[in-house]
Write a protein that holds these residues in place. Structure first.
Motif, PDB file in Angstrom:
ATOM      1  N   VAL A  26       1.184   0.946  -2.466  1.00  0.00           N
ATOM      2  CA  VAL A  26       0.633  -0.365  -2.075  1.00  0.00           C
ATOM      3  C   VAL A  26      -0.446  -0.813  -3.065  1.00  0.00           C
ATOM      4  O   VAL A  26      -0.478  -1.975  -3.492  1.00  0.00           O
ATOM      5  N   LEU A  27      -1.315   0.122  -3.445  1.00  0.00           N
ATOM      6  CA  LEU A  27      -2.366  -0.205  -4.417  1.00  0.00           C
ATOM      7  C   LEU A  27      -1.776  -0.639  -5.755  1.00  0.00           C
ATOM      8  O   LEU A  27      -2.243  -1.594  -6.377  1.00  0.00           O
ATOM      9  N   ALA A  28      -0.751   0.079  -6.203  1.00  0.00           N
ATOM     10  CA  ALA A  28      -0.131  -0.271  -7.484  1.00  0.00           C
ATOM     11  C   ALA A  28       0.509  -1.650  -7.427  1.00  0.00           C
ATOM     12  O   ALA A  28       0.427  -2.426  -8.391  1.00  0.00           O
ATOM     13  N   LEU A  29       1.147  -1.968  -6.289  1.00  0.00           N
ATOM     14  CA  LEU A  29       1.790  -3.268  -6.155  1.00  0.00           C
ATOM     15  C   LEU A  29       0.780  -4.414  -6.203  1.00  0.00           C
ATOM     16  O   LEU A  29       1.092  -5.500  -6.696  1.00  0.00           O
ATOM     17  N   GLU A  30      -0.437  -4.187  -5.677  1.00  0.00           N
ATOM     18  CA  GLU A  30      -1.408  -5.284  -5.666  1.00  0.00           C
ATOM     19  C   GLU A  30      -2.369  -5.245  -6.845  1.00  0.00           C
ATOM     20  O   GLU A  30      -2.924  -6.273  -7.227  1.00  0.00           O
ATOM     21  N   SER A  31      -2.582  -4.059  -7.438  1.00  0.00           N
ATOM     22  CA  SER A  31      -3.576  -3.973  -8.504  1.00  0.00           C
ATOM     23  C   SER A  31      -3.108  -4.659  -9.781  1.00  0.00           C
ATOM     24  O   SER A  31      -3.869  -5.402 -10.412  1.00  0.00           O
ATOM     25  N   LEU A  32      -1.848  -4.431 -10.178  1.00  0.00           N
ATOM     26  CA  LEU A  32      -1.389  -4.999 -11.449  1.00  0.00           C
ATOM     27  C   LEU A  32      -1.328  -6.526 -11.408  1.00  0.00           C
ATOM     28  O   LEU A  32      -1.982  -7.183 -12.219  1.00  0.00           O
ATOM     29  N   PRO A  33      -0.590  -7.144 -10.468  1.00  0.00           N
ATOM     30  CA  PRO A  33      -0.561  -8.616 -10.471  1.00  0.00           C
ATOM     31  C   PRO A  33      -1.915  -9.226 -10.121  1.00  0.00           C
ATOM     32  O   PRO A  33      -2.311 -10.238 -10.695  1.00  0.00           O
ATOM     33  N   GLY A  34      -2.630  -8.597  -9.174  1.00  0.00           N
ATOM     34  CA  GLY A  34      -3.931  -9.142  -8.781  1.00  0.00           C
ATOM     35  C   GLY A  34      -4.938  -9.108  -9.910  1.00  0.00           C
ATOM     36  O   GLY A  34      -5.662 -10.079 -10.154  1.00  0.00           O
TER      37      GLY A  34
END
Length: 423
Positions: A26-34
């Motif tokens: 979940v962190l990886a999914l939101e960290s890169l685009p965010g």
């Protein structure tokens, strides 16, 4: 019993690994685009400041970046037990956009957020994804061993780690490697997730120099508070000595004279009695004014909103007061806010040339926000000799901020914010 305990321990560890893998994913999914979006928008917005567009967009973009960083702080504490305190300076929400942009760009925490975004889209993304990789990658190896190698072999084989899978035997080798990874690396998944949050804290946390600056500011504001309290005590002492005390002494002397004149000159005694009565009335009025100057009774009894309304009624200019408070702040905060408003209103009456004043008080998101607006000639500044400097120091004692928008020709808006909670 020992077998059940061992099975329970294995189950607990398996759940911890699966939970860490899911959270890392979940962190990886939101960290890169965010992080990419936040960093790009911030750079573009700041670059547009010279042409004016960035003055409007920068506060909004940086507010979004702060919300993104604050969410990571919450997850770090909740998922990793890593505390990352928020150290943003208060920003006046009701001030002009350029005032807010300037205040946010002066905050070292803003530039720390931008540095963190760069780390979060690179090393942060990798460290967040690792817990998921060490769990999901072995599952892929098991799938290859179970037969997934067959369609993959049509294209010349498949590399799983260092195993080149071309037939069932090599596929079983991939399964053995997957089992080894699962057994050796998967238990490290929770630690990998914690490593991600520690990396976040290392970049997003306040530096020692910022903490030292924070201590310096707090020391100055506390010293200003002590100096202000000492000056206030001297004023009270002077007012008592020169006012009520002098009148009470004179009244005591009049009463002594009256005792001697009661039989000899009743008319004169009656005249002195009237004089003594008037002195007592004047002394009582001065004591009430003094008490009101220390802490207005209406403030203690009915709160800040009613105290400001009462203050507005005593002004020589029409003053409209709008209050939206769902409770009461602590007494020291109410007192600081009241006297800050009183000083700003006094300045407006004396120097603005206005014929109308508006006061607005409300509380949102843990912040008491006050704005005082007049339709005068403008030109108010915070500087040496200005009453607004004293207001700024008074608010600084409570980590409050003061912002002034006063272009030539008016209008003037003074915005004050004090972090607090309402009871």
């Amino acid at each position: 019993m020992n077998t059940n305990t061992k099975n329970g321990s294995l189950t607990t560890r398996a759940r911890a690994v699966a939970l860490a893998a899911g959270r890392g994913f979940v962190l990886a999914l939101e960290s890169l685009p965010g992080a990419v979006l936040g960093f790009t928008l911030s750079l573009v917005s700041i670059a547009l400041i010279p042409i004016g567009v960035g003055l409007v967009t920068t506060p909004r973009v940086l507010t979004g970046v702060r919300a993104f960083a604050d969410r990571r702080r919450v997850l770090a504490a909740k998922w990793g037990g890593v505390s990352i305190p928020s150290a943003y300076r208060p920003v006046p929400e009701d001030a002009k956009p350029w005032t807010r942009a300037y205040a946010m760009l002066r905050d070292p925490a803003t530039w720390r957020d931008l540095r963190w975004l760069q780390v979060d889209m690179t090393a942060g993304f990798v460290t967040a994804l690792l817990p998921a990789v060490v769990l999901f990658y072995p599952l892929e190896g098991f799938a290859v061993a179970a037969g997934l190698w067959r369609p993959l072999s049509d294209s010349g084989g498949y590399w799983y780690g260092f195993v080149h899978v071309t037939d069932q035997a090599s596929a079983l080798g991939a399964g053995v490697l997957a089992a080894a990874i699962l057994a050796l690396a998967s238990p490290l998944a929770p630690r990998m997730l914690t490593t991600h949050f520690r990396l976040t804290r290392a970049v997003l946390g306040a530096s020692e120099s910022e903490l030292a600056e924070r201590v310096r500011v707090l020391t100055e504001t506390r010293r200003d508070a002590v100096d202000t309290s000492a000056a206030e005590l001297r004023r009270i002492e002077r007012d008592l000595h020169d006012g009520a005390q002098a009148r009470l002494v004179a009244m005591g002397m009049d009463l002594g004279t009256i005792e001697m004149l009661l039989d000899k000159d009743p008319a004169k005694a009656k005249q002195l009695l009237a004089q003594a009565r008037q002195s007592s009335v004047d002394a009582l009025g001065e004591l009430r004014d003094l008490v009101r100057g220390i802490h207005p009774p209406v403030l203690a009894e009915r709160g800040l909103g009613d105290a400001v309304r009462a203050l507005a009624l005593r002004l020589p200019l029409p003053t409209e007061v709008n209050v939206e408070l769902g409770g009461r702040a602590d007494a020291p905060v109410e007192s600081a806010a009241y006297f800050a408003i009183s000083e700003v209103l006094t300045n407006a009456v004396k120097h603005s040339g206005a014929d109308r004043i508006w006061v607005d008080l409300h509380h949102r998101e843990g912040m008491l926000r006050i704005s005082v607006t007049d339709n005068g000639k403008g030109g108010a500044v915070i500087g040496s000799g200005s009453g607004l400097t004293g207001v700024e120091r008074r608010l600084g004692t409570f980590d409050g901020v003061l912002a002034v928008s006063s272009p030539a020709g008016g209008p003037t808006m003074v915005t004050m914010e004090i972090p607090c909670e309402l009871s």
